[in-house]
Design a protein around this motif. Structure first.
Motif, PDB file in Angstrom:
ATOM      1  N   VAL A 216       0.840  -1.194   0.000  1.00 37.40           N
ATOM      2  CA  VAL A 216       0.000   0.000   0.000  1.00 37.40           C
ATOM      3  C   VAL A 216       0.874   1.243   0.000  1.00 37.40           C
ATOM      4  CG1 VAL A 216      -0.182  -0.044   2.518  1.00 37.40           C
ATOM      5  CG2 VAL A 216      -1.876   1.198   1.197  1.00 37.40           C
ATOM      6  N   GLY A 217       0.411   2.260  -0.720  1.00 35.46           N
ATOM      7  CA  GLY A 217       1.131   3.530  -0.716  1.00 35.46           C
ATOM      8  C   GLY A 217       1.412   4.102  -2.087  1.00 35.46           C
ATOM      9  N   ALA A 218       1.239   3.307  -3.150  1.00 41.40           N
ATOM     10  CA  ALA A 218       1.472   3.834  -4.497  1.00 41.40           C
ATOM     11  C   ALA A 218       0.515   4.981  -4.777  1.00 41.40           C
ATOM     12  CB  ALA A 218       1.304   2.735  -5.539  1.00 41.40           C
ATOM     13  N   ASN A 219       0.970   5.983  -5.490  1.00 42.97           N
ATOM     14  CA  ASN A 219       0.114   7.130  -5.775  1.00 42.97           C
ATOM     15  C   ASN A 219      -1.015   6.755  -6.721  1.00 42.97           C
ATOM     16  OD1 ASN A 219       2.412   6.991  -7.715  1.00 42.97           O
ATOM     17  ND2 ASN A 219       1.272   8.593  -8.745  1.00 42.97           N
ATOM     18  N   GLY A 220      -2.185   7.307  -6.479  1.00 45.74           N
ATOM     19  CA  GLY A 220      -3.376   6.956  -7.244  1.00 45.74           C
ATOM     20  C   GLY A 220      -3.313   7.324  -8.702  1.00 45.74           C
ATOM     21  N   ARG A 221      -2.401   8.210  -9.070  1.00 47.28           N
ATOM     22  CA  ARG A 221      -2.307   8.638 -10.467  1.00 47.28           C
ATOM     23  C   ARG A 221      -1.909   7.475 -11.376  1.00 47.28           C
ATOM     24  NH1 ARG A 221       1.540  13.601 -12.686  1.00 47.28           N
ATOM     25  NH2 ARG A 221       0.823  13.550 -14.851  1.00 47.28           N
TER      26      ARG A 221
END
Length: 427
Positions: A216-221
């Protein structure tokens, strides 16, 4: 001249007086409000004690677990969150810290709202929640484990074969967006295709709705397979560090089938990762494969659905920085597995899809009618290796041949086809 000096002296005295008053005001702000200093009188602890004797159901709703599980969890995290009393004030007890944290995860409210229930200031709550979440992750670290050897992978595969009629499947993969408030100075870095800001929760789930790997933590873009490629799990998969068993025979077929993970359209087609066929110009055989894959992949959809419905903090916009939001999301996953291990049947009651293979009807889980975590965007384009395509063809032929199940043709109807064309989101 003396008049000027006298005026300057008076001015300096006025300035000094003002500074002293400001200093005193700042000092007074350090202390809590009067009613917060009476935490013992107004805290939720008294409410929990009452619920424990008069309404067990409400106690479980408050904590999202029964009292026995809560007591066990408290004994585990207490050494990591206990604080010493000081001469000035009594420390907030581990019981208050853990129960307040669980209520925050369960309700998805704000620290401002929670202060009225707990008698703890929002600033203290913000520190307590993250500290307690880290303690929970530390003490429950054994509850999310990637299999370490071939035998453990084969045990997972046996579950998918027995429960979902998909042999040599070793996990269902999916990713969801967790909404956050835009972090200052980040521009569009966390801006996703849903026109909101988020981080991504990526997970692998076994046949029993349990998380075996979480990232978890990857940017939503990066709302496609790009974020999957950056996870530690994908790196280990690429570097052959997962101890995945060599291809093996499956029931009624002597050919060697690779062990595979299964995902939806958001993921790439790989030798060890199967995804559906494109819904454009799909053949009957390909449609059967899609149905069989989707049927087994429901476990990860349901795991995420249960997670967001039980821990409502994930269903709301979290007003914390991405790192703290990641801590909260991971903690919910650990708690999910912890509670599953205690009473799986009770935990899953009315929370998963139920399929009637005789009537070809699917009874959706109750979480599907509520707001849920947004899906990842489907991967557009991309080239798959011939080996990956060959593996998918092997499974397609198997599901249409000796591996067929009697009810699959009842599901492959015009209605099912239309659902797949809308993105495979309802199956």
């Amino acid at each position: 001249m003396r008049a000027i000096m006298k005026s300057e002296a008076i001015a300096l005295m006025v300035i000094a007086t003002c500074l002293e008053e400001r200093k005193n005001k700042r000092k007074r702000r350090i202390w809590a409000k009067t009613w917060l200093q009476k935490r013992e009188k107004f805290s939720h602890v008294k409410l929990l004690k009452e619920l424990e004797t008069s309404c067990i159901g409400d106690l479980k709703n408050f904590l999202r677990m029964d009292n026995n599980n809560y007591t066990e969890l408290l004994s585990m995290v207490q050494p990591l969150i206990i604080k010493q009393d000081t001469f000035m004030r009594d420390a907030i007890s581990p019981h208050e810290r853990l129960s307040a944290t669980l209520r925050f995860l369960a309700s998805g409210g704000t620290f401002q709202d929670l202060k009225f229930l707990t008698g703890i200031s929002p600033h203290s709550l913000s520190n307590i929640v993250i500290e307690t979440c880290n303690a929970i992750r530390t003490t429950l670290k054994e509850y999310i484990q990637i299999p370490k050897n071939e035998q453990q992978w084969k045990s997972i595969a046996k579950g998918f074969e027995t429960q979902w009629n998909f042999p040599n499947c070793i996990g269902a993969i999916d990713g969801k967006h967790v909404a956050i408030k835009k972090p200052p100075g980040t521009g569009s870095y966390y801006y996703n295709y849903k026109k909101s800001f988020s981080i991504v929760l990526m997970a692998v789930v076994n046949s029993n709705y349990e998380f075996i790997a979480v990232d978890v933590g990857a940017n939503g873009r990066a709302s496609d397979a790009g974020m999957f490629s950056k996870t530690k799990f994908k790196q280990k998969l690429d570097e052959d560090e997962l101890a995945i068993p060599n291809p093996d025979a499956i029931p009624f077929n002597e050919n060697m089938f690779p062990f595979v993970f299964i995902g939806d359209d958001a993921f790439p087609l790989l030798e060890n990762l199967m995804k559906p066929y494109s819904h454009t110009n799909i053949s009957d055989e390909e449609h059967v494969f899609n149905y069989r894959l989707s049927r087994a992949r429901r476990v990860v959809e349901n795991a995420f659905g249960i997670l967001a419905s039980r821990f409502r903090v994930l269903a709301n916009k979290i007003n914390l920085d991405p790192h703290k939001t990641a801590v909260i999301a991971m903690t919910c996953c650990y708690l999910h597995n912890f509670l599953m291990s205690k009473n799986r049947r009770h935990y899953l009651r009315d929370s998963v899809d139920i399929e009637n293979t005789q009537t070809a009807e699917l009874q959706p889980a109750h979480w599907r009618s509520c707001s849920q975590l947004p899906k990842l965007q489907a991967l557009r384009g991309g080239n798959s290796s011939n080996t990956a395509k060959d593996v998918r063809s092997m499974y397609k032929n198997y599901f249409n041949g000796e591996g067929a199940v009697p009810w699959q043709y009842e599901h492959v109807t015009s209605l099912t086809r239309s659902i797949y064309k809308r993105g495979n989101s309802e199956i």
